[in-house]
Each structure stands twice: as structure tokens, then as C-alpha cells.
Design an enzyme around this catalytic site. Structure first.
Site, PDB file in Angstrom:
ATOM      1  N   GLU A 464      -2.713 -17.331  10.757  1.00  0.00           N
ATOM      2  CA  GLU A 464      -1.494 -16.955  11.458  1.00  0.00           C
ATOM      3  C   GLU A 464      -1.359 -15.521  11.218  1.00  0.00           C
ATOM      4  O   GLU A 464      -0.063 -15.229  10.910  1.00  0.00           O
ATOM      5  CB  GLU A 464      -0.230 -17.506  10.631  1.00  0.00           C
ATOM      6  CG  GLU A 464      -0.202 -19.173  10.849  1.00  0.00           C
ATOM      7  CD  GLU A 464       0.870 -19.884  10.178  1.00  0.00           C
ATOM      8  OE1 GLU A 464       1.801 -19.349   9.370  1.00  0.00           O
ATOM      9  OE2 GLU A 464       0.999 -21.096  10.281  1.00  0.00           O
ATOM     10  N   GLU A 539      -3.610 -26.725  10.896  1.00  0.00           N
ATOM     11  CA  GLU A 539      -2.744 -26.952  10.074  1.00  0.00           C
ATOM     12  C   GLU A 539      -1.668 -27.861  10.782  1.00  0.00           C
ATOM     13  O   GLU A 539      -1.200 -27.817  11.439  1.00  0.00           O
ATOM     14  CB  GLU A 539      -2.167 -25.629   9.404  1.00  0.00           C
ATOM     15  CG  GLU A 539      -1.529 -25.775   8.162  1.00  0.00           C
ATOM     16  CD  GLU A 539      -1.092 -24.393   7.821  1.00  0.00           C
ATOM     17  OE1 GLU A 539      -1.798 -23.363   7.584  1.00  0.00           O
ATOM     18  OE2 GLU A 539       0.107 -24.042   7.404  1.00  0.00           O
TER      19      GLU A 539
HETATM   20  C1  GAL Z   1       1.920 -22.148   7.346  1.00  0.00           C
HETATM   21  C2  GAL Z   1       1.259 -21.359   6.613  1.00  0.00           C
HETATM   22  C3  GAL Z   1       0.724 -21.749   5.230  1.00  0.00           C
HETATM   23  C4  GAL Z   1       2.052 -22.122   4.645  1.00  0.00           C
HETATM   24  C5  GAL Z   1       2.920 -23.183   5.529  1.00  0.00           C
HETATM   25  C6  GAL Z   1       4.150 -23.938   5.001  1.00  0.00           C
HETATM   26  O1  GAL Z   1       2.971 -21.508   8.467  1.00  0.00           O
HETATM   27  O2  GAL Z   1       0.184 -21.056   7.256  1.00  0.00           O
HETATM   28  O3  GAL Z   1       0.556 -20.696   4.644  1.00  0.00           O
HETATM   29  O4  GAL Z   1       2.968 -20.964   4.431  1.00  0.00           O
HETATM   30  O5  GAL Z   1       3.265 -22.633   6.756  1.00  0.00           O
HETATM   31  O6  GAL Z   1       4.672 -24.693   5.932  1.00  0.00           O
END
Ligand code: GAL
Length: 873
Positions: A464, A539
Site C-alpha cells: 500500500e 490482503e
Molecule cells: C491495510 C494495511 C495493513 C493494516 C490493515 C488494517 O490497509 O495494509 O497494514 O493496516 O489495513 O485493516
């Protein structure tokens, strides 16, 4: 006189040459360090990174062009500082063993940032250690290998500046040879300078991974200087390529003979049995002070492939001979497998489609902090594997080396990630301040280090990153992919993107596989956008819950601030950009080209207690303007009060490793063959008699009948394998809930949840009853507060006191409550919703019986005995 002098010199040279041991010696240097806070009074800013940078950058350049020594500016920066001087009296400094994380010692402070765990991780610290070299070490090459130091480390040896490495997650090597004295005591001084406002999660601090002293011949395999990869795999044999980088640090060219034998690997990573293949011996001339590269290869007959279920590993043993004498023996663990990401069927392992059932993991080990411990890391992996996970994403940084070796052996695939920020930072002092100078060395280091490991299936060049939508970002992505391909052409690169628009930009063409963080609803759109592109779900989910907490009425809440900064385990809550596990399962089934998923997160971790983190930058992640507004309002309101939360709620298991209800959602879907039915919530609701108290059930079966006190509440059938079954109109009465699951009409699994009585006893269960006396072996002991029938009392918070006798110590205690400020080192802790954890560590070199005593007012004291045995490894 002059002739005699030359004769003595020559004799020393030849004596030392003949004294060399044949194999590389790798000596663990973790014990007996001295530790101190801050620079000595009166030290000006000479030790600041900006001043040291010209002396540090050659370390990066040496690494990039392996073996080439780059010119350092003349001088000895910091040489005048008392702490680096060999004769400085450090006897008043604290004595400790590594790995060490100073911040986990706390104290927690409510005014510190929740995102980094409300723990004091920033500041300057010094570590000093003396070590002996024997006279036999004369003429050897002496290296210092640091697996990880958080952060901005600078190293002096015998008062001379050696070098250092700023990125706290990097493993790095420094050449001590010019500074050490054989046959004498030598002194290392290491300074760390961990900046504040440097991370979105708990980064830890200190020399938090292992440290090694490496003794080799001056003619040796370069650091991570082997690369083994398959060329052709067939059922009866595999043809492998091997590249070797050899270094000659002597003042004359040498003729070396190099031979490599291949063995199967035992459970410690070493060769087992007789050799199964060999590279033919090769002769090579290596110029003085130079590096040379050798191409070689071998054929393994009837290879055992690395599979998730049977992770066969091999080890290559390379021997270098000079003048007919063996001067170096070097081991390269590796595995044989084929990987492929396809644009339509997702990920293939050895020609078979394997959906990625992955979890993202931050690097901390809960109550142990960032201080690496292999036993604790293995436990984390075991809990994840037991749930059915087959992959780990080391979000968002390079891991400890032992973690990768564990995944090799345990059959877990890995996505190794480089970093969370490139040029544009997310925090003032995160990697953005290093990016321009260090990104090439750090990216190459990650890939070169782990390119032989069969568990690693791809490299992530970032997470990100804010540069994903800038023109500079496109160039950066191109470069990072190029470095990665240069070090390892066999694995794809990926980038976890959270900006939908990134897909319309050229950045998508700069990585082999486009990683999508969240946006599960847009998979069809992405496919349509570019049907032949390879994607993966880097993710997913970001569901939140606190173990054992249930709120009524049961609703879907994004930010639920009721009940003391906890979140309901009815599993209806996700962050705005996430989704519940079953929604993601549905998308994975519908769009197999996405390869599966990496859930955020496997374990709870220190820091990032979203939604109770007052972290306004997280709002950037909301795409829906209504959600954005709602979250803003909520956070503003929360901002008016002090928020105690210091660890995450994202974990499928809590910080102790105790399963939350969500664990059974994943387990029932990921391990469909395991007979399982799981009821939630618990059934202790004296204040809810007669009130609607919904019951939710996860099962690997396809149908469930629920009974309350023997009365059927109805039989429900799943429409899809990922469905949870719900009974939303059950009225609470104390007694017993019973679920009987069926699969294809046959009874499959059964579970009862009973209303318990008052706490009456302690059930103390060490996960392991025999420890090795290594001083690092651990036993995780789970304590349940139980009623007189032995049932865990779900809502109880009894204060427990712990003590030990015999050859163990209590390293930490925890209960999984994300809001607790009790120090992890405390020997007293409340149970949280019935459970507590004690982590015991063996004392080095001592054996015998150890006893853990657990006391709690009003309950019988409980003693449990463990054995500490001699380490046979
Ligand atoms: C994502 C990020 C993670 C964490 C997560 C929490 O966008 O890559 O590191 O912050 O959100 O939802």
C-alpha cells in the site's frame, strides 16, 4: 635481521593457513552483552545518521556488488566516544542476552501512540560485548552477522568504526577482519538509534534477532552466495542449476577446486544419510581481492518434491579446496518444487492447483515483543497450520531467517515483503527517509538471502505504498522488480495495492502479479480490465473481535465503542475496507484466478488497535464517503477520551494464541475434512433470561440441528460450504446448547456449550512438559479458570499469581486483553474471559524438575511440574 623477519612472517602465514578448520564456523554471539541507554554526556551529533551516512553507504554498495570493497572516507567516526573504546569500563551497565527488545519492558503509557503499542520503542541505546579469538584464528576472515537490529545500527570493533545498517528489519553482515586480533579479547560496541514516529505498528527495538560471529577462510562462498534452482523436473529426475559466488580476500590469486554434494535434509536443516547427487568438481582461478561466479548443476534422481503435506528439503554441501586442502565447507538448504501463477486458475504448486489459504503476520511474538524466539515462532506457525492456513505473508518487512527455515520444514508457503513505504512516507520517520539510499541494497538483500527456500513463492516489493499512484512510483516499481529478477529470476514480484486507480496506471505492468488489498467486490472488474493479467489477494478481511466478548443486540458495526474498548465476537464487525471471512470465501470460489487470499491477520499483534487507535490516517482507507464520514465522527468522539487499546483486534487468534470464534470459521472452511462444529456465544447470561440471544454456528458439515436443554431449535442447512448457520430467535435460559452437525446426511460432529457454575478451580496446562536446557526453550502454559465440573468459566477475571521453582523462569504473562496495561513481565495477571497464559523459559545449562505454582484468592492453589533436560542437539 630482515631475512629472519620475513621468515617469521611467512611462517605465521603458512601456520595460520594450515591451522584453518575445514568448515565455516558460525558462532552464536547472543550471550552476555552489556546494555545502556543514551549516548555519554557531552557527545555531540557526530553519531547521528546524517554524519555517519558516508561511512555506512559503502556497506550497501559492498552488498550490492557482492565482495567488492567500496572506499570509505578516511577517519574513524565516533572513535572518540568513550563507549566505543575497548578499555571503557562497562561493568555498571546492565547485563543481558540477545535477542533483546527494550520496548517490551514498557511501561505502557496511555499517552503514547496506540498504533505502536503504547510502548517506548524510540531512543538511543548501546550494546557492548567482548569476545575472544584464538591464536588459531590468525589469517581467518571474521564476519559479524546481525539478523536484525531495530534500528539505524552502527558498529565499532576495538574502537574502530566498522559500518552498520539502518533498516531495522534487514539482516546484514559486517567484515570485522581488519579490526580484530587473533589470540586476544576483542570488543564490539553497537549503537542503535530508533526514531519515533517511524511505524504504523509496534516495530520493537534493540538487537532483537540473533547475532553470529562467522569465521571462514579468506577464500570462501560469498554471503548468501549460492543459488540453486530447478531447470527441468520430470517424475524420475530433476535437473538443477547452481550458481556459486566465491570470494578471495587474500593478496594473491588462488586456484580453487569446488565440489558440491547434495543430501536430504534432517529436521535441524543439516544433511542426512548418504549423498543423493553431486556437482562435478570444478577448478577456478579467483583473482586477489576479487569475487568470481561459477555456474554448475546436478541431477537428483527420483526427487522428493516440496509439497505442503510433505515438505521434503535438501541441503547442498559445497567444499572449496586450495592447494589440495579443504578451506571451506558451506551448506545451502533448498527444496525442489515448481510454482506458477496463472491468469485463470490462480496458483499452481508442482502442477496442481493450490488455493492460497494465507495469513498476514506482523513480526512481534505477543508478550515476548519483537525479541525473536524460534520456539515461539514455531508455535505461531503451528497454530496457523492447525487452523488450515498454508501460507504466511511477512507483512510488511523481511522476517527472521529462522521463520523462513521453519516454513520450509513445516510446509507453509511464504510471501516475503520488502517494506511498507517507498519514497512517500506514511509516518515521518518510516522507510521513506532511507528509501533513496538503501532501497536497492535492502531489496536485493531480501531476495538474495531467501532465494533458495522452497517455502518462498513470491516477493512483495511493497505494501500500500503511497507512491502506487505517482509517476515516480512506476519507476520505483520497475527498479525493484528488476533488482528482484536479477537476484532471482524464478519467482514473481507483487505489490499490495489499496488504491483502485492503481490498476489503470502503468504500475500494474511493473510487477509480475498485481496484489489487491481488499476490494473483493471488484475482482470481476479487474478481470474484465485485463483478462490475462495475474492477480492475487494480498490482503483480505480485516475483521475485528475480542476473544470471549459478545454484545447485544447482535448487529453489524464498523466501530463499536461499547464494552470497554472491546469488539464483539459475534463476528459481524470488520473495518470499512474489509469483509467477513465468508464473504471473502465466496469471492475466492467465484474468482479462482485471484489465487486465494492472505487474511489480515493470523495473530493479534502489538499496536494498530483499529478502530480504537485515533489514527486518522486510516481514514484514507475508506472509499465509501458515508463510511468515511461515520468513521471520522466516531474517531473524533473517541479522540476526546484517552484510548487504552495497545494491541490489535484483527487477529483470528488473540495475542496469546488463544482462538477467537473466527478461528473455527476458517478451520471449518479450510479443513473441510476435519469433523467440526463450533457454537457461539458462551452460555452464561444470567442477566438475559428470556431474552433473544442469537446462536451462530461454524461447521465443516453441511447441516446442523441445535438443541437448547434438549429441545430442538431447528435444523438448518447451508446453501454454500462457506455459510455460517444462525439461530437468531433463541431465548436465553441457562443449561445446555448442543449442536449436531451432519454431512451428506450422516452425523459428522457434535458440540455442547453449558452454563457453568462459579469459578472453583484452576486448570493449568503446559503445551509442552519437557524443555531443553538451552536457555531459550519455552513452554506456553494455558490456565483456565474452571467450575467444579471442570468447565471454563467464560466471563471470569480472577487475579492469578504465578511463581516457579527449579530450572525455569517466567518470561512473560498475558491474557489476550488488548487494553491491559499490566506489564508483560508481571507475575500477576487477571484472567481475561476465563483464560490466562504464562510463558516459561528454561535456564541455560540447568536440568531437573521445575514447578509452576498458580494461586488465586478463593481457589485451590495449583502446582504443575515440568522437566528440563539436557539439550542433545
Ligand atoms: C491495510 C494495511 C495493513 C493494516 C490493515 C488494517 O490497509 O495494509 O497494514 O493496516 O489495513 O485493516
Amino acid at each position: 635481521m630482515r631475512k629472519a623477519f620475513i621468515f617469521i612472517l611467512l611462517s605465521i602465514y603458512f601456520l595460520s593457513w594450515s591451522n584453518e578448520v575445514a568448515s565455516q564456523e558460525r558462532i552464536n554471539l547472543n550471550r552476555d552483552w552489556r546494555y545502556q541507554e543514551n549516548d555519554p554526556d557531552g557527545t555531540d551529533s557526530t553519531l547521528h545518521y546524517s554524519r555517519l551516512k558516508p561511512y555506512l553507504l559503502p556497506c550497501a554498495n559492498d552488498f550490492i556488488k557482492s565482495g567488492q570493497k567500496h572506499i570509505r572516507p578516511a577517519g574513524n567516526p565516533g572513535g572518540e566516544v568513550a563507549y566505543v573504546k575497548p578499555d571503557f569500563d562497562d561493568s555498571s551497565w546492565r547485563q543481558l542476552n540477545l535477542p533483546h527488545d527494550w520496548a517490551i519492558e514498557g511501561p505502557f503509557n496511555i499517552d503514547y501512540v496506540g498504533a505502536t503499542g503504547k510502548l517506548p520503542y524510540w531512543g538511543i541505546r548501546w550494546y557492548r560485548k567482548s569476545f575472544e579469538l584464538s591464536p588459531k584464528d590468525t589469517g581467518k576472515q571474521i564476519y559479524l552477522d546481525i539478523d536484525g537490529a531495530m534500528s539505524f545500527s552502527s558498529v565499532w570493533c576495538n574502537g574502530q568504526f566498522v559500518g552498520g545498517w539502518p533498516y531495522g528489519y534487514a539482516s546484514y553482515r559486517l567484515d570485522l577482519t581488519p579490526y580484530v586480533k587473533a589470540g586476544k579479547k576483542n570488543m564490539l560496541a553497537i549503537r542503535l538509534d530508533n526514531p519515533d514516529d517511524a511505524s504504523r505498528w509496534y516495530p520493537g527495538s534493540g538487537i532483537y534477532r540473533n547475532v553470529w560471529l562467522v569465521k571462514t577462510s579468506p577464500v570462501h562462498v560469498a554471503q548468501w552466495g549460492t543459488f540453486i534452482r530447478n531447470k527441468e523436473i520430470s517424475t524420475d529426475k530433476v535437473v538443477m542449476d547452481m550458481t556459486l559466488q566465491l570470494e578471495n580476500n587474500t593478496g594473491k590469486s588462488v586456484q580453487a577446486s569446488v565440489k558440491t554434494d547434495i543430501y536430504e535434509q534432517d529436521e535441524t536443516g543439516n544433511p542426512k544419510g548418504t549423498k543423493v547427487a553431486s556437482c562435478p568438481a570444478m577448478k577456478v582461478k579467483i583473482e586477489q581481492q576479487a569475487t568470481t561466479e561459477l555456474q554448475s548443476g546436478f541431477v537428483v534422481p527420483n526427487p522428493k518434491l516440496w509439497e505442503i503435506e510433505s515438505p521434503a528439503c535438501y541441503v547442498a554441501v559445497t567444499r572449496i579446496e586450495v592447494d589440495g586442502r579443504e578451506v571451506e565447507r558451506y551448506q545451502t538448504p533448498f527444496g525442489i518444487r515448481e510454482i506458477e501463477f496463472t491468469h485463470d486458475q490462480g496458483f499452481m504448486l508442482n502442477g496442481r492447483k493450490v488455493p492460497i489459504k494465507g495469513v498476514c503476520m506482523h513480526h512481534d511474538l505477543g508478550a515476548l515483543g519483537a525479541a525473536f524466539n524460534e520456539v515461539a515462532a514455531e508455535r505461531q506457525l503451528r497454530i496457523m497450520k492447525e487452523m488450515g492456513a498454508n501460507a504466511i505473508r511477512t507483512s510488511h518487512n523481511p522476517p527472521a531467517p529462522e521463520l523462513v527455515a521453519l516454513c520450509d520444514r513445516m510446509g507453509l508457503m511464504m510471501q516475503l515483503e520488502f517494506v511498507d513505504s517507498w519514497h512517500k512516507g506514511k509516518r515521518k520517520n518510516d522507510y521513506n527517509i532511507l528509501f533513496d539510499d538503501w532501497n536497492e541494497a535492502d531489496m536485493r538483500s531480501l531476495v538474495r538471502h531467501y532465494r533458495n527456500h522452497p517455502s518462498v513463492i513470491m516477493w512483495s516489493i511493497g505494501n500500500e505504498v503511497h507512491d502506487q499512484v505517482t509517476d515516480l512510483g512506476i519507476e520505483i516499481a520497475r527498479n525493484l522488480t528488476a533488482y528482484s529478477h536479477d537476484e532471482d529470476p524464478t519467482r514473481p514480484t507483487s505489490l499490495g495495492c489499496n488504491k483502485r486507480d492503481a490498476i489503470y496506471r502503468d504500475i500494474v505492468n511493473q510487477v509480475d502479479i498485481f496484489g489487491l488489498n481488499y476490494y473483493h467486490k471488484t475482482y470481476p472488474l479487474f478481470k474484465e480490465q485485463n483478462p490475462t493479467r495475474r492477480y492475487h489477494a494480498s490482503e483480505t478481511s480485516s475483521a475485528t473481535s475480542s476473544r470471549g466478548e459478545y454484545f447485544f443486540p447482535v448487529t453489524k458495526n464498523v466501530n463499536d465503542s461499547r464494552s470497554g474498548f472491546q469488539l464483539s465476537s459475534y463476528d459481524m464487525t470488520t473495518i470499512g475496507w474489509g469483509c467477513m471471512p465468508e464473504e471473502q470465501f465466496k469471492m475466492n470460489e467465484a474468482y479462482p484466478f485471484m489465487s486465494g487470499e492472505f487474511v489480515w491477520t493470523g495473530f493479534d499483534y502489538l499496536g494498530e488497535p483499529t478502530p480504537y487507535n485515533k489514527d486518522l490516517t486510516n481514514l484514507l482507507n475508506f472509499s465509501d464517503p458515508v463510511e468515511l464520514e461515520a468513521a471520522k465522527k466516531e474517531l473524533e468522539e473517541l479522540g476526546k477520551i484517552k484510548t487504552p487499546s495497545r494491541s490489535s483486534y484483527f487477529g483470528i487468534v488473540d495475542l496469546c494464541g488463544f482462538p477467537k470464534d473466527r478461528y473455527y470459521n476458517y478451520q471449518s472452511y479450510w479443513r473441510k475434512e476435519l469433523p467440526l462444529v463450533h457454537i457461539l456465544p458462551h452460555w452464561n447470561w444470567p442477566e438475559r433470561v428470556g431474552e433473544v440471544t442469537p446462536v451462530h454456528i461454524y461447521t465443516s458439515g453441511d447441516e446442523v440441528e441445535l438443541f437448547l436443554n434438549g429441545k430442538s431449535q431447528g435444523r438448518r442447512k447451508k446453501e454454500h460450504s462457506y455459510d455460517r448457520l444462525t439461530w437468531d430467535d433463541v431465548r436465553y435460559e441457562p443449561g445446555e446448547l448442543k449442536a449436531i452437525a451432519y454431512k451428506e446426511g450422516k452425523q459428522w460432529a457434535e458440540q455442547q456449550v453449558k452454563t457453568t457454575g462459579q469459578p472453583a478451580a484452576l486448570s493449568v496446562n503446559p503445551e509442552k512438559k519437557t524443555l531443553r536446557n538451552t536457555g531459550t526453550d519455552l513452554s506456553f502454559v494455558r490456565i483456565d479458570v474452571v467450575d467444579k465440573e471442570g468447565l471454563t468459566v467464560p466471563r471470569t477475571k480472577n487475579l492469578l499469581k504465578f511463581s516457579v521453582s527449579g530450572p525455569v523462569e517466567i518470561v512473560a504473562t498475558d491474557n489476550g486483553d488488548a487494553t491491559s496495561f499490566v506489564p508483560f513481565q508481571s507475575h500477576e495477571r487477571e484472567a481475561y474471559n476465563g483464560l490466562c497464559l504464562v510463558i516459561l523459559r528454561s535456564l541455560s545449562g540447568k536440568t531437573g524438575e521445575a514447578v509452576l505454582t498458580v494461586e488465586s484468592e478463593g481457589l485451590p492453589t495449583k502446582k504443575v511440574s515440568l522437566q528440563v533436560v539436557a539439550d542433545v542437539k
